[in-house]
Motif scaffolding. Structure first.
Motif, PDB file in Angstrom:
ATOM      1  N   UNK A   1       0.786  -1.229   0.000  1.00  0.00           N
ATOM      2  CA  UNK A   1       0.000   0.000   0.000  1.00  0.00           C
ATOM      3  C   UNK A   1       0.811   1.268   0.000  1.00  0.00           C
ATOM      4  N   UNK A   2       2.120   1.180  -0.166  1.00  0.00           N
ATOM      5  CA  UNK A   2       2.979   2.369  -0.109  1.00  0.00           C
ATOM      6  C   UNK A   2       2.684   3.314  -1.271  1.00  0.00           C
ATOM      7  N   UNK A   3       2.798   4.605  -0.992  1.00  0.00           N
ATOM      8  CA  UNK A   3       2.598   5.630  -2.018  1.00  0.00           C
ATOM      9  C   UNK A   3       3.972   6.047  -2.545  1.00  0.00           C
ATOM     10  N   UNK A   4       4.341   5.468  -3.680  1.00  0.00           N
ATOM     11  CA  UNK A   4       5.640   5.766  -4.276  1.00  0.00           C
ATOM     12  C   UNK A   4       5.466   6.214  -5.728  1.00  0.00           C
ATOM     13  N   UNK A   5       4.352   6.862  -5.999  1.00  0.00           N
ATOM     14  CA  UNK A   5       4.111   7.351  -7.357  1.00  0.00           C
ATOM     15  C   UNK A   5       5.187   8.320  -7.804  1.00  0.00           C
ATOM     16  N   UNK A   6       5.738   8.082  -8.979  1.00  0.00           N
ATOM     17  CA  UNK A   6       6.778   8.958  -9.513  1.00  0.00           C
ATOM     18  C   UNK A   6       8.146   8.749  -8.909  1.00  0.00           C
ATOM     19  N   UNK A   7       8.279   7.799  -7.990  1.00  0.00           N
ATOM     20  CA  UNK A   7       9.586   7.562  -7.355  1.00  0.00           C
ATOM     21  C   UNK A   7      10.565   6.962  -8.356  1.00  0.00           C
ATOM     22  N   UNK A   8      11.839   7.257  -8.134  1.00  0.00           N
ATOM     23  CA  UNK A   8      12.896   6.698  -8.980  1.00  0.00           C
ATOM     24  C   UNK A   8      13.501   5.495  -8.274  1.00  0.00           C
ATOM     25  N   UNK A   9      13.197   4.303  -8.788  1.00  0.00           N
ATOM     26  CA  UNK A   9      13.701   3.055  -8.214  1.00  0.00           C
ATOM     27  C   UNK A   9      14.541   2.306  -9.239  1.00  0.00           C
ATOM     28  N   UNK A  10      15.147   3.039 -10.128  1.00  0.00           N
ATOM     29  CA  UNK A  10      15.959   2.416 -11.173  1.00  0.00           C
ATOM     30  C   UNK A  10      17.078   1.591 -10.549  1.00  0.00           C
ATOM     31  N   UNK A  11      17.194   0.349 -11.000  1.00  0.00           N
ATOM     32  CA  UNK A  11      18.270  -0.505 -10.525  1.00  0.00           C
ATOM     33  C   UNK A  11      18.141  -0.954  -9.091  1.00  0.00           C
ATOM     34  N   UNK A  12      17.021  -0.647  -8.434  1.00  0.00           N
ATOM     35  CA  UNK A  12      16.847  -1.042  -7.038  1.00  0.00           C
ATOM     36  C   UNK A  12      16.640  -2.547  -6.937  1.00  0.00           C
ATOM     37  N   UNK A  13      17.104  -3.102  -5.840  1.00  0.00           N
ATOM     38  CA  UNK A  13      16.925  -4.533  -5.585  1.00  0.00           C
ATOM     39  C   UNK A  13      15.713  -4.710  -4.676  1.00  0.00           C
ATOM     40  N   UNK A  14      14.607  -5.141  -5.261  1.00  0.00           N
ATOM     41  CA  UNK A  14      13.360  -5.341  -4.533  1.00  0.00           C
ATOM     42  C   UNK A  14      12.973  -6.813  -4.527  1.00  0.00           C
ATOM     43  N   UNK A  15      13.954  -7.653  -4.508  1.00  0.00           N
ATOM     44  CA  UNK A  15      13.711  -9.098  -4.504  1.00  0.00           C
ATOM     45  C   UNK A  15      12.845  -9.475  -3.299  1.00  0.00           C
ATOM     46  N   UNK A  16      11.755 -10.171  -3.578  1.00  0.00           N
ATOM     47  CA  UNK A  16      10.876 -10.623  -2.510  1.00  0.00           C
ATOM     48  C   UNK A  16      10.140  -9.524  -1.783  1.00  0.00           C
ATOM     49  N   UNK A  17      10.132  -8.310  -2.314  1.00  0.00           N
ATOM     50  CA  UNK A  17       9.474  -7.192  -1.633  1.00  0.00           C
ATOM     51  C   UNK A  17       7.961  -7.362  -1.658  1.00  0.00           C
ATOM     52  N   UNK A  18       7.313  -6.873  -0.606  1.00  0.00           N
ATOM     53  CA  UNK A  18       5.852  -6.884  -0.515  1.00  0.00           C
ATOM     54  C   UNK A  18       5.335  -5.535  -0.992  1.00  0.00           C
ATOM     55  N   UNK A  19       4.803  -5.518  -2.215  1.00  0.00           N
ATOM     56  CA  UNK A  19       4.291  -4.296  -2.819  1.00  0.00           C
ATOM     57  C   UNK A  19       2.812  -4.437  -3.158  1.00  0.00           C
ATOM     58  N   UNK A  20       2.102  -5.208  -2.364  1.00  0.00           N
ATOM     59  CA  UNK A  20       0.680  -5.429  -2.597  1.00  0.00           C
ATOM     60  C   UNK A  20      -0.060  -4.091  -2.526  1.00  0.00           C
ATOM     61  N   UNK A  21      -0.813  -3.805  -3.577  1.00  0.00           N
ATOM     62  CA  UNK A  21      -1.602  -2.570  -3.677  1.00  0.00           C
ATOM     63  C   UNK A  21      -0.745  -1.311  -3.558  1.00  0.00           C
ATOM     64  N   UNK A  22       0.518  -1.424  -3.846  1.00  0.00           N
ATOM     65  CA  UNK A  22       1.387  -0.243  -3.809  1.00  0.00           C
ATOM     66  C   UNK A  22       1.014   0.731  -4.921  1.00  0.00           C
ATOM     67  N   UNK A  23       1.162   2.010  -4.633  1.00  0.00           N
ATOM     68  CA  UNK A  23       0.882   3.062  -5.619  1.00  0.00           C
ATOM     69  C   UNK A  23       2.193   3.456  -6.301  1.00  0.00           C
ATOM     70  N   UNK A  24       2.390   2.921  -7.505  1.00  0.00           N
ATOM     71  CA  UNK A  24       3.639   3.146  -8.225  1.00  0.00           C
ATOM     72  C   UNK A  24       3.394   3.784  -9.585  1.00  0.00           C
ATOM     73  N   UNK A  25       2.288   4.485  -9.723  1.00  0.00           N
ATOM     74  CA  UNK A  25       1.974   5.126 -11.010  1.00  0.00           C
ATOM     75  C   UNK A  25       3.070   6.113 -11.376  1.00  0.00           C
ATOM     76  N   UNK A  26       3.575   5.980 -12.591  1.00  0.00           N
ATOM     77  CA  UNK A  26       4.612   6.888 -13.059  1.00  0.00           C
ATOM     78  C   UNK A  26       5.979   6.646 -12.461  1.00  0.00           C
ATOM     79  N   UNK A  27       6.131   5.602 -11.659  1.00  0.00           N
ATOM     80  CA  UNK A  27       7.432   5.316 -11.050  1.00  0.00           C
ATOM     81  C   UNK A  27       8.411   4.799 -12.102  1.00  0.00           C
ATOM     82  N   UNK A  28       9.685   4.992 -11.835  1.00  0.00           N
ATOM     83  CA  UNK A  28      10.736   4.519 -12.734  1.00  0.00           C
ATOM     84  C   UNK A  28      11.412   3.320 -12.077  1.00  0.00           C
TER      85      UNK A  28
END
Length: 490
Positions: free
Chosen positions: A294-321
């Motif tokens: 449920x995190x609000x990370x719209x427009x966030x820059x996560x290029x090259x980030x390691x999100x292995x096994x991350x819990x992003x259920x219902x996360x707000x990632x609209x426009x994120x990189x």
């Protein structure tokens, strides 16, 4: 500003060096003109006695000349004044003022005595009284002017004091913010995890009281999360040093989760603690197993980030990189990825059921064995994407770009591929039972050994497509273009 005004107070003003001269110059010119007019109108009347006749011929002209000589240069040499200027009274200004008042009294007395002095003693007495009243009135006007000047000086002093107080308050507040910020930043570099946590929450609290510092604080928290971090796997035969490193790694993971929680909460527009225009840059951050449901990370820059096994259920990632991000095994169920950029991202075994990925860019992304059941991918870019063995039941792939995308062994039951543009797409051994491909452009696409039971290809462009070994029971190819296509064996 106020200090400079008081420092320059001797330059211009009502009775200052230049302002006083200008004021006196005006009075002198007016007085000179009045004397000339009076002298001209009175003429050389025959009833004037000889003594007064000589004085009348000489002193008005001399007085007018002196006044003009003083007044005209003073007018020409006056300097511009500001409305809030207050100048010091110089000795010359006081002397000029006294001379003007004295001269006005003498002139008034002489004129009145000359005009009415030839009458009875009571008339002469009235003339003297009138002259005295003029002098007293002039003195009262000067006193009133000085009182007004004193009031103005008091007001300017109070304004200056207020400005000094405001400046002192501003400086004190800035010093306090700097001290708090420096102390909190120092805590982030402490060895103990508890101290680092305290530093994070101190920064968050500072952002609450100092809105101008919020983006800077966000940048510091993001920079902390971008620092190198490697989790330590548990081991049964670990040495004491290895167990210590394991404990430290677990503690650091908790600190990083707290930092992520701060960013997610402050970027949430639906809460009272929302920090407007907070930009999140987590490029290359180590965020494995992060809890961001449920995190609000719209427009966030996560290029090259390691999100292995991350819990992003219902996360707000609209426009994120998320270009080149590692999302292996991540849970993105019902996440909002509308317009997000996931070019070359690794989504192997990721869960994307019900995710909204309209207009998302997945060029070259890896979706091997990913689950995208009922995902909304209208207009998404899947060029050269690798979706081998992926689950795409009821997925909406309308108007998507599928050029050279791989769906080998993929499960596309009831998938909506209407008007998709996929020249060279590979559906080898894929299951497309009851899939809809109306109007799709699949020139030279591969359907080798695929299952097309009940699939609908109405008006699709299948020129040069390869259907070798394809199972096409109840498939609908009405009005489809099959020129040069390799059809399945009967």
């Amino acid at each position: 500003m106020a200090t400079e005004r008081f420092r320059d107070s001797g330059r211009t003003g009502v009775f200052g060096a230049h302002g006083g001269a200008a004021t006196f110059g005006r009075l002198a010119v007016v007085a000179a003109l009045a004397v000339v007019v009076w002298f001209g109108s009175s003429g050389f009347n025959a009833w004037w006695n000889p003594v007064w006749s000589w004085l009348q011929r000489v002193w008005p002209l001399m007085a007018a000349g002196v006044l003009l000589l003083v007044g005209v240069p003073a007018l020409r040499g006056r300097s511009p004044r500001r409305a809030d200027d207050m100048r010091t009274l110089s000795s010359r200004s006081i002397l000029f003022g006294a001379v003007v008042v004295l001269g006005l009294g003498v002139t008034a007395a002489g004129l009145l005595l000359k005009t009415f002095g030839g009458g009875t003693p009571s008339e002469r007495l009235d003339a003297i009284r009138t002259a005295g009243s003029i002098v007293v009135g002039t003195g009262g006007a000067v006193a009133l002017l000085l009182a007004a000047r004193r009031q103005r000086s008091t007001e300017l002093t109070l304004a200056h004091q207020r400005q000094v107080a405001a400046t002192s308050e501003y400086d004190a507040n800035e010093r306090r913010i700097t001290e708090l910020y420096t102390k909190a930043a120092d805590q982030l570099g402490a060895e103990k995890a508890a101290v680092r946590l305290a530093g994070l929450y101190a920064l968050e609290r500072l952002g609450e009281s100092a809105p101008a510092q919020r983006q800077t604080i966000g940048n510091v928290v993001c920079a902390y999360l971008r620092m190198p971090y490697e989790p330590v796997a548990p081991s049964e035969n670990a040495t004491d040093d290895e167990r210590q490193r394991r404990r430290e790694a677990v503690e650091e993971q908790q600190v990083r989760r707290a930092a992520l929680d701060i960013l997610a909460r402050r970027a949430d527009q639906g809460t009272d603690g929302y920090w407007d225009s907070l930009r999140i840059d987590l490029t290359g951050a180590a965020l494995a197993d992060a809890l961001l449901a449920g995190a609000h990370l719209g427009g966030a820059n996560l290029s090259g980030a390691n999100l292995t096994g991350a819990n992003l259920v219902e996360a707000k990632l609209a426009g994120a990189v998320l270009d080149d991000a590692v999302l292996v095994g991540a849970d993105l169920t019902e996440a909002n990825l509308t317009g997000a950029s996931l070019r070359n991202a690794d989504l192997t075994r990721a869960w994307l059921s019900g995710a909204r990925m309209m207009q998302a860019d997945l060029h070259g992304a890896r979706l091997v064995r990913a689950c995208l059941d009922e995902a909304a991918m209208y207009g998404a870019n899947l060029r050269e994407a690798d979706a081998r063995s992926a689950r795409l039941r009821w997925v909406n792939l309308r108007h998507t770009k599928l050029e050279k995308a791989s769906f080998v062994d993929a499960f596309l039951e009831r998938a909506d591929l209407n008007y998709a543009d996929g020249p060279g797409a590979d559906f080898t051994s894929a299951f497309l039972g009851r899939a809809r491909l109306v109007g799709a452009s699949l020139v030279k696409a591969k359907f080798t050994d695929a299952t097309l039971t009940g699939a609908h290809f109405g008006t699709a462009n299948l020129e040069g497509a390869d259907f070798t070994g394809t199972f096409v029971k109840d498939a609908n190819f009405k009005d489809a273009n099959l020129d040069e296509a390799v059809l399945p064996d009967e």
